[in-house]
Design a protein around this motif. Structure first.
Motif, PDB file in Angstrom:
ATOM      1  N   VAL A  68       5.828  -6.501  -7.276  1.00  0.00           N
ATOM      2  CA  VAL A  68       4.733  -5.633  -7.706  1.00  0.00           C
ATOM      3  C   VAL A  68       5.185  -4.758  -8.875  1.00  0.00           C
ATOM      4  O   VAL A  68       4.450  -4.593  -9.862  1.00  0.00           O
ATOM      5  N   ARG A  69       6.393  -4.209  -8.785  1.00  0.00           N
ATOM      6  CA  ARG A  69       6.880  -3.383  -9.891  1.00  0.00           C
ATOM      7  C   ARG A  69       7.008  -4.199 -11.169  1.00  0.00           C
ATOM      8  O   ARG A  69       6.707  -3.715 -12.271  1.00  0.00           O
ATOM      9  N   GLU A  70       7.434  -5.452 -11.018  1.00  0.00           N
ATOM     10  CA  GLU A  70       7.552  -6.322 -12.190  1.00  0.00           C
ATOM     11  C   GLU A  70       6.184  -6.580 -12.822  1.00  0.00           C
ATOM     12  O   GLU A  70       6.020  -6.502 -14.052  1.00  0.00           O
ATOM     13  N   ILE A  71       5.188  -6.891 -11.996  1.00  0.00           N
ATOM     14  CA  ILE A  71       3.849  -7.212 -12.509  1.00  0.00           C
ATOM     15  C   ILE A  71       3.170  -5.989 -13.106  1.00  0.00           C
ATOM     16  O   ILE A  71       2.461  -6.079 -14.115  1.00  0.00           O
ATOM     17  N   THR A  72       3.372  -4.822 -12.514  1.00  0.00           N
ATOM     18  CA  THR A  72       2.668  -3.598 -12.943  1.00  0.00           C
ATOM     19  C   THR A  72       3.464  -2.766 -13.933  1.00  0.00           C
ATOM     20  O   THR A  72       3.053  -1.653 -14.269  1.00  0.00           O
ATOM     21  N   GLY A  73       4.590  -3.256 -14.396  1.00  0.00           N
ATOM     22  CA  GLY A  73       5.405  -2.486 -15.324  1.00  0.00           C
ATOM     23  C   GLY A  73       6.053  -1.280 -14.678  1.00  0.00           C
ATOM     24  O   GLY A  73       6.283  -0.257 -15.343  1.00  0.00           O
ATOM     25  N   GLY A  74       6.333  -1.400 -13.373  1.00  0.00           N
ATOM     26  CA  GLY A  74       7.009  -0.325 -12.664  1.00  0.00           C
ATOM     27  C   GLY A  74       6.096   0.707 -12.038  1.00  0.00           C
ATOM     28  O   GLY A  74       6.567   1.597 -11.321  1.00  0.00           O
ATOM     29  N   GLU A  75       4.806   0.601 -12.250  1.00  0.00           N
ATOM     30  CA  GLU A  75       3.884   1.641 -11.779  1.00  0.00           C
ATOM     31  C   GLU A  75       3.512   1.506 -10.310  1.00  0.00           C
ATOM     32  O   GLU A  75       3.262   2.497  -9.631  1.00  0.00           O
ATOM     33  N   GLY A  76       3.410   0.303  -9.802  1.00  0.00           N
ATOM     34  CA  GLY A  76       2.863   0.089  -8.468  1.00  0.00           C
ATOM     35  C   GLY A  76       1.360  -0.083  -8.524  1.00  0.00           C
ATOM     36  O   GLY A  76       0.726   0.064  -9.577  1.00  0.00           O
ATOM     37  N   VAL A  77       0.757  -0.383  -7.388  1.00  0.00           N
ATOM     38  CA  VAL A  77      -0.685  -0.629  -7.336  1.00  0.00           C
ATOM     39  C   VAL A  77      -1.436   0.644  -6.962  1.00  0.00           C
ATOM     40  O   VAL A  77      -0.913   1.533  -6.289  1.00  0.00           O
ATOM     41  N   ARG A  78      -2.661   0.718  -7.413  1.00  0.00           N
ATOM     42  CA  ARG A  78      -3.517   1.860  -7.071  1.00  0.00           C
ATOM     43  C   ARG A  78      -4.001   1.757  -5.627  1.00  0.00           C
ATOM     44  O   ARG A  78      -4.139   2.759  -4.929  1.00  0.00           O
ATOM     45  N   LEU A  79      -4.278   0.524  -5.177  1.00  0.00           N
ATOM     46  CA  LEU A  79      -4.788   0.320  -3.823  1.00  0.00           C
ATOM     47  C   LEU A  79      -4.233  -0.977  -3.270  1.00  0.00           C
ATOM     48  O   LEU A  79      -4.164  -1.981  -3.973  1.00  0.00           O
ATOM     49  N   ALA A  80      -3.838  -0.943  -1.991  1.00  0.00           N
ATOM     50  CA  ALA A  80      -3.451  -2.149  -1.263  1.00  0.00           C
ATOM     51  C   ALA A  80      -4.485  -2.391  -0.176  1.00  0.00           C
ATOM     52  O   ALA A  80      -4.811  -1.489   0.594  1.00  0.00           O
ATOM     53  N   PHE A  81      -4.989  -3.618  -0.122  1.00  0.00           N
ATOM     54  CA  PHE A  81      -6.098  -3.998   0.760  1.00  0.00           C
ATOM     55  C   PHE A  81      -5.561  -5.042   1.722  1.00  0.00           C
ATOM     56  O   PHE A  81      -5.327  -6.187   1.337  1.00  0.00           O
ATOM     57  N   ASP A  82      -5.362  -4.652   2.989  1.00  0.00           N
ATOM     58  CA  ASP A  82      -4.552  -5.461   3.897  1.00  0.00           C
ATOM     59  C   ASP A  82      -5.248  -5.766   5.211  1.00  0.00           C
ATOM     60  O   ASP A  82      -5.651  -4.852   5.932  1.00  0.00           O
ATOM     61  N   PRO A  83      -5.371  -7.066   5.583  1.00  0.00           N
ATOM     62  CA  PRO A  83      -5.974  -7.430   6.864  1.00  0.00           C
ATOM     63  C   PRO A  83      -4.948  -7.729   7.957  1.00  0.00           C
ATOM     64  O   PRO A  83      -5.320  -8.091   9.067  1.00  0.00           O
ATOM     65  N   ILE A  84      -3.667  -7.585   7.652  1.00  0.00           N
ATOM     66  CA  ILE A  84      -2.628  -8.038   8.573  1.00  0.00           C
ATOM     67  C   ILE A  84      -2.184  -6.928   9.513  1.00  0.00           C
ATOM     68  O   ILE A  84      -2.069  -7.116  10.721  1.00  0.00           O
ATOM     69  N   ALA A  85      -1.914  -5.725   8.969  1.00  0.00           N
ATOM     70  CA  ALA A  85      -1.403  -4.584   9.740  1.00  0.00           C
ATOM     71  C   ALA A  85      -0.009  -4.908  10.283  1.00  0.00           C
ATOM     72  O   ALA A  85       0.708  -5.726   9.722  1.00  0.00           O
ATOM     73  N   GLY A  86       0.389  -4.263  11.394  1.00  0.00           N
ATOM     74  CA  GLY A  86       1.716  -4.481  11.937  1.00  0.00           C
ATOM     75  C   GLY A  86       2.797  -3.827  11.095  1.00  0.00           C
ATOM     76  O   GLY A  86       2.519  -3.071  10.152  1.00  0.00           O
ATOM     77  N   PRO A  87       4.068  -4.102  11.397  1.00  0.00           N
ATOM     78  CA  PRO A  87       5.184  -3.467  10.683  1.00  0.00           C
ATOM     79  C   PRO A  87       5.200  -3.734   9.176  1.00  0.00           C
ATOM     80  O   PRO A  87       5.808  -2.986   8.420  1.00  0.00           O
ATOM     81  N   GLY A  88       4.521  -4.808   8.745  1.00  0.00           N
ATOM     82  CA  GLY A  88       4.522  -5.148   7.329  1.00  0.00           C
ATOM     83  C   GLY A  88       3.909  -4.098   6.425  1.00  0.00           C
ATOM     84  O   GLY A  88       4.129  -4.121   5.208  1.00  0.00           O
ATOM     85  N   VAL A  89       3.135  -3.165   6.978  1.00  0.00           N
ATOM     86  CA  VAL A  89       2.529  -2.137   6.121  1.00  0.00           C
ATOM     87  C   VAL A  89       3.599  -1.255   5.483  1.00  0.00           C
ATOM     88  O   VAL A  89       3.371  -0.665   4.418  1.00  0.00           O
ATOM     89  N   GLU A  90       4.776  -1.159   6.108  1.00  0.00           N
ATOM     90  CA  GLU A  90       5.845  -0.357   5.512  1.00  0.00           C
ATOM     91  C   GLU A  90       6.324  -0.982   4.204  1.00  0.00           C
ATOM     92  O   GLU A  90       6.617  -0.276   3.237  1.00  0.00           O
ATOM     93  N   THR A  91       6.396  -2.294   4.162  1.00  0.00           N
ATOM     94  CA  THR A  91       6.771  -2.981   2.922  1.00  0.00           C
ATOM     95  C   THR A  91       5.681  -2.818   1.878  1.00  0.00           C
ATOM     96  O   THR A  91       5.961  -2.569   0.697  1.00  0.00           O
TER      97      THR A  91
END
Length: 343
Positions: free
Chosen positions: A219-242
């Motif tokens: 994500v940092r590579e794609i966004t030029g180091g900025e990160g995303v404005r919003l993450a839209f996730d249907p999975i939940a669980g421990p993966g939200v920390e990543t």
């Protein structure tokens, strides 16, 4: 218009409905001939031409949804067809109207898996002439779910990056189109590389294969180091920390599903940038008439412009409903699974 099956001596009319009388796998779904019934006040009966399948219905059948079935239970949030009869106090619909059904009711009261079904009139929308029944049955769950966090709240602006998890599903693909429609930049995730090229063709600006790549680093590579404005996730669980590690400071994490049944931790402020974390369900929109009106206008405009076009993976016949559920549960589909109804 196709007629209903002839009824018994009392003159009632009959229809085919999919019902189940116990929790379990796809094999519990069976097709029954039942009394079609007449719509009551605020209800309509529709002749169903196509049914959109959803992960929520799999969870309801298995007993892991937020509502529990009362047996014999029915299923189905989405459908497209034609109005067949209207109950009292229904003024905005007439017999013969082509329509689609938006998920705005409880599965414990109504269901669309059948050839002639009764649904609440507030859940029935006019179907644009340029949208065929199969595509109409694939629209509303996906696009209204994506509409809320990506547009209604105003948290995503043109030029913002949006991370869309499990993007090969119908909601994920709709979210890619909604993001493009409003000028945002969608980044898709998928577990394996097999769907990478198809996600790029579907409009993703970048695809991260989570089984092979470091998500925050990509994500940092794609966004030029900025990160995303919003993450839209249907999975939940421990993966939200990543996922949280990929969000820009001041950004938003929206969890709208629970594909991973394990506990979902709240991102820790000492470990990640400051983010707003919340859950979301499309029922918060479909249960509010004014919010639903705005969502329908937004989606109808996207359909008319060609910005929105639901991706149909495969169709099954109503008599193949168990096979359709089995296919959906396997998770290999790309887009929407739709059941068609032969009259």
């Amino acid at each position: 218009m196709a007629s209903l099956l002839p009824g018994p001596e009392d003159g009632s009319t009959m229809a085919r409905h999919v019902l189940f009388d116990r929790l379990g796998g796809p094999e519990v779904l069976t097709l029954h001939t039942v009394d079609a019934g007449d719509p009551g006040p605020g209800e309509v009966r529709i002749r169903v031409d196509a049914i959109g399948l959803n992960r929520a219905e799999v969870m309801f059948r298995e007993g892991v949804y937020f509502e529990q079935p009362a047996f014999p239970a029915r299923l189905g949030y989405e459908a497209a067809g034609v109005v067949e009869a209207v109950g009292e106090d229904v003024a905005h619909l007439a017999v013969g109207d082509p329509i689609a059904v938006v998920p705005s009711f409880s599965l414990t009261r109504y269901g669309t898996y059948g050839d002639h079904v009764i649904v609440p009139a507030h859940a029935v929308l006019p179907r644009p002439a340029h949208v065929d029944p199969v595509r109409a049955a694939a629209v509303w769950m996906a696009y209204v779910t994506a509409y809320g966090p990506l547009f209604e709240t105003g948290e995503v602006r043109p030029g913002d990056h949006v991370l869309i998890s499990a993007a090969a599903g119908s909601v994920g693909l709709a979210a890619i189109q909604v993001a493009r429609h409003i000028g945002a930049i969608p980044i898709a995730t998928t577990r394996g590389a097999a769907k990478r090229d198809r996600l790029l063709e579907a409009g993703a600006a970048g695809v991260i294969v989570t089984g092979e790549e470091d998500l925050p680093a990509r994500v940092r590579e794609i966004t030029g180091g900025e990160g995303v404005r919003l993450a839209f996730d249907p999975i939940a669980g421990p993966g939200v920390e990543t996922i949280a590690q990929a969000i820009a400071p001041g950004g938003h994490l929206v969890v709208y599903g629970a594909l991973d049944p394990r506990p979902t931790p709240l991102p820790n402020a000492h470990s990640y940038p400051q983010v707003t974390s919340r859950t979301y369900t499309m029922h918060s929109i479909t249960s509010d008439p004014e919010r639903l009106r705005r969502a329908v206008s937004f989606v109808d405009a996207g359909l008319a412009l060609g910005s929105f076009s639901p991706v149909i993976d495969r169709t099954f016949d109503l008599t193949e409903i168990a096979d359709a559920h089995r296919y959906l549960a396997e998770g290999g589909h790309f887009g929407k699974v739709v059941v068609t109804v032969d009259h």
